[in-house]
Write an enzyme that holds these catalytic residues in place. Structure first.
Site, PDB file in Angstrom:
ATOM      1  CB  SER A 574      26.022  93.942  74.141  1.00  0.00           C
ATOM      2  OG  SER A 574      26.521  94.463  74.943  1.00  0.00           O
ATOM      3  CG  ASP A 660      21.610 100.205  75.730  1.00  0.00           C
ATOM      4  OD1 ASP A 660      21.347  99.539  76.488  1.00  0.00           O
ATOM      5  OD2 ASP A 660      22.016  99.503  74.686  1.00  0.00           O
ATOM      6  CG  HIS A 695      21.225  96.151  76.231  1.00  0.00           C
ATOM      7  ND1 HIS A 695      22.594  97.376  75.497  1.00  0.00           N
ATOM      8  CD2 HIS A 695      21.513  95.345  75.994  1.00  0.00           C
ATOM      9  CE1 HIS A 695      23.469  96.090  75.535  1.00  0.00           C
ATOM     10  NE2 HIS A 695      23.382  95.282  75.907  1.00  0.00           N
TER      11      HIS A 695
END
Length: 725
Positions: A574, A660, A695
């Site tokens: 991320s 995501d 995600h």
């Protein structure tokens, strides 16, 4: 088998598929013009996931990755089996008391998800949790929710809300079966086991009951996936009758709702990255009007909890406002009347070396969560008939550890549930009795197969950044590898949003350590390990400190003989994936491989587009390049995608998810395409896209173990340990 869509070529070689050439994305020039700067983006067309050609490209990348890693299948299988064999698959959590029941969750061998249960309390005066056995029938056990049943027929499953009404008769829960973090909220009558007719789609993951159980408060998100509205739903009515009780139009702010632990008040919180505002309502008046506690002021954050001090309802407020002319960067703790929150009395003042993070209020004691010397800590503050007793910090006898408050749902409970872990200590669950100081171990995570923590060591090291700042590094390894020649090392980093990467045990990590690999965490600026200023000095126009700190940590580990560039792999996901992309450009010669999960590698394109999910909220973290040319130039100077160069990069494995909503798949897809077209050398470059996940990646514990095994097998192969074990 044959595939040749202009994105790759795969041929059969006997029974095995062998990728001859990697996929090559076509180039379609797209101009982005801001502040007099024109950037020509040749891969922006990959953003349209409804385009069959985009899906074909991602699938070709997956096929290429599968072929390039096919030789690792036996290693992946061994790692998966190691994780499985060390894990007590059929297990249960320590029961937590709420109302007339003990609540706990179960896991079963062969099942992907948790089963949520409860059993009745037999002695109202006894706060000792029952010693439940996994293979012995539990009298009066009720299965409240079996996530395995709810997940049937879905490739992805996530449980959002799980909220019991005050009287214990109703359950509000929500599920996501796509991975886009939009949930369907449902209600179950726990007396009959029947689902109620109420069903609310498109919610954020949470639900809060009114005290009488007649109403539920929930949130919805706007088109940018920002929770912006709180709704009140009266049970038994149609969703169209639901009432908006709060709406936040400012796109910088995120909205949430919950209740105080005492359940006397409902609280709505509105927060950006740097500013918060709270609204309060008596929970026995669910159709009343929320009132603001302290009006928002730019740059001031606060939180508030209800406590009863000396028989009076009070608010305990943590804030970082100016105190005696100086901003309380690391927060202070104050006390105030509920009806006049601004009339604060100082309880704990500001300290440069202590970051106050949270206060939990119970009937008879308070619990402070704070951070000192890059470690999370807990202190208990007993309440007396006329005020406060002696504040006591809890010690656990470990150099590196994480201590935190566990599940403590009851306001009046005389015990405190705590969790303690380290890199070498499996999670321990304690009950602490503030009145006596007694600390009782209730459960320790079982690691099957004869795990001995004495076989491993953990310690804190320090690197020095270019500006002289000392950067903490946590290191864990097998004891028998100490003092030997340099070892393969996996260096993890994150460094954003004031998030701290704290010591924690990992069953799967043993598959690296037992093969001779060292694991380290670079606690770089931009995280929160060393207090608020540690975060402030790694965001917006100081963001590059995050990247250079990581490089300094890597160089320190090389210079001190812990590892070498030939066997050093970097890992981050991320915002930590942005870190990976940045260090790949800054110091490609330092690493043998880079593992980037859902990497935020095209940050400028995303932060320039306020229509994308969560972009406006992010301006406080990164700056607003749309309005500020200095921010634009600064972000462009470190954006991994826009700074790909014709140099030899280390091997790279990028992993992303099609659904995501936080870091769109298009970012790593574009990054990999640009690297393929630009980089020199013959290092391996792989993109793996989960086609039905969000995600957090795939769902289900076995699928997650397979994902970890895939990543670890690649890492071990990079450093020459693929044949070990």
């Amino acid at each position: 088998m044959a595939l040749d869509s202009g994105t790759g070529t795969i041929q059969n070689a006997g029974d095995a598929a062998v990728a001859v050439t990697p996929p090559v994305a076509k180039q379609v020039p797209f101009e982005r013009v801001h502040h007099g700067d024109t950037f020509v983006d040749p891969y922006e067309w990959l953003r349209d996931k409804d385009d069959p050609e985009v899906i074909a490209h991602l699938e070709a990348e997956n096929a290429y990755t599968d072929a390039q890693t096919a030789h690792l299948a036996p290693l992946r299988a061994r790692i998966f089996d190691e994780i499985k064999s060390r894990t007590q698959e059929t297990d249960m959590s320590v029961p937590a008391r709420l109302g007339e029941y003990w609540y706990y969750s179960r896991s079963f061998e062969g099942k992907q998800y948790a089963v949520h249960c409860r059993c009745p309390i037999t002695d109202a005066e006894d706060w000792t949790p029952p010693q439940l056995e996994v293979d012995i029938e539990i009298p009066g056990e009720e299965i409240l929710l079996d996530s395995n049943v709810l997940a049937e027929g879905h490739d992805f499953f996530a449980l959002g809300a799980f909220s019991i009404s005050h009287d214990g008769t109703l359950l509000a829960y929500s599920t996501d079966t796509v991975g886009d973090e939009r949930y369907v909220l449902r209600f179950k009558d726990l007396r009959s086991g029947e689902l109620l007719g109420d069903e609310i789609p498109g919610t954020a993951p949470g639900a809060t009951w009114s005290l009488d159980g007649t109403h539920v408060f929930y949130q919805t998100v706007d088109e940018s996936w920002r929770p912006d509205t709180v709704w009140r739903h009266r049970l038994g009515t149609a969703q169209t009758d639901d009432v908006t009780v709060f709406h936040e139009p400012d796109e910088r702010y995120w909205v949430s709702i919950g209740a105080t632990r005492s359940e006397k008040y409902l609280m709505i919180w509105v927060g950006s990255k740097i500013t918060t505002e709270g609204w309060i309502l008596e929970s026995d008046d669910p159709e009343g009007e929320f009132r603001v506690l302290l009006p928002r002021r730019e740059g001031v954050e606060y939180s508030a909890e209800h406590a009863v001090i000396g028989g009076q309802d009070r608010l305990l407020i943590l804030h970082n406002d100016v105190v005696d002319g100086v901003k309380a960067e690391n927060f202070v703790l104050t006390e105030a009347p509920v009806d006049d929150p601004a009339a604060m009395t100082m309880l704990i003042g500001h300290r440069d070396d202590v970051r106050l993070e949270d206060v939990d209020c119970f009937r008879d004691h308070l619990v402070l969560s704070y951070r000192r010397e890059a470690l999370p800590r807990v202190a208990v503050w007993p309440l007396t008939s006329d005020g406060y007793g002696e504040l006591r910090e809890l010690e656990f006898g470990l150099e590196l550890f994480s201590a935190g408050v566990g599940s403590n749902p009851e306001w009046a409970q005389p015990t405190l549930r705590l969790g303690v872990t380290s890199f070498i200590t499996p999670m321990q669950v304690f009950d602490y009795v503030p009145a006596t100081g007694e600390l009782t171990l209730r459960k320790q995570q079982q690691v099957l197969g004869g795990y001995d923590p004495d076989d491993y060591v953990q310690h804190r090291d320090w690197a020095t950044a270019a500006d002289g700042t000392r950067i903490p590094i946590s290191v864990v390894r097998r004891r028998d590898s100490e003092g030997s020649a340099p070892k393969p090392l996996l260096l993890y980093g994150y460094g954003s949003y004031e998030a701290s990467i704290d010591p924690g045990f990992s069953v799967s990590r043993l598959s690296l350590l037992d093969r001779g690999m060292v694991f380290a965490v670079a606690h770089v600026r931009g995280g929160g390990e060393m207090g608020r200023l540690w975060y402030e000095n790694g965001k917006t126009l100081t963001k590059k400190n995050t990247f250079t700190d990581f490089v300094s940590c890597a160089r320190h580990l090389v210079d001190t003989g812990v590892t070498t560039p030939q066997v050093l792999v970097a890992d981050g996901g991320s915002a930590g994936g942005l870190l990976m992309g940045a260090v790949a450009n800054l110091a490609p010669e330092l690493f043998a491989g880079i593992l980037a999960n859902v990497p935020f590698v095209d940050p400028l394109t995303s932060i320039l587009d306020p229509s994308l999910p969560l972009t406006v909220i992010e301006w406080d973290e990164w700056g607003n390049p749309l309005e500020d040319p200095e921010v634009y130039a600064y972000m462009k100077s470190y954006s991994p995608y826009e700074n790909v160069a014709a140099v030899d990069y280390p091997a790279i494995l990028a992993i992303t998810s099609l659904n995501d909503t936080r870091v769109l798949y298009v970012e790593p897809a574009k990054w990999v395409a640009a690297l393929r077209a630009t980089k020199t050398g013959d290092s391996q470059l792989l993109l793996k896209t989960e086609m039905s996940a969000g995600h957090g990646g795939v769902s289900g514990r076995y699928e997650k173990w397979k994902e970890v095994a895939f990543e670890y097998a690649w890492v071990l192969d990079r450093v020459g340990l693929g044949e070990v074990g």
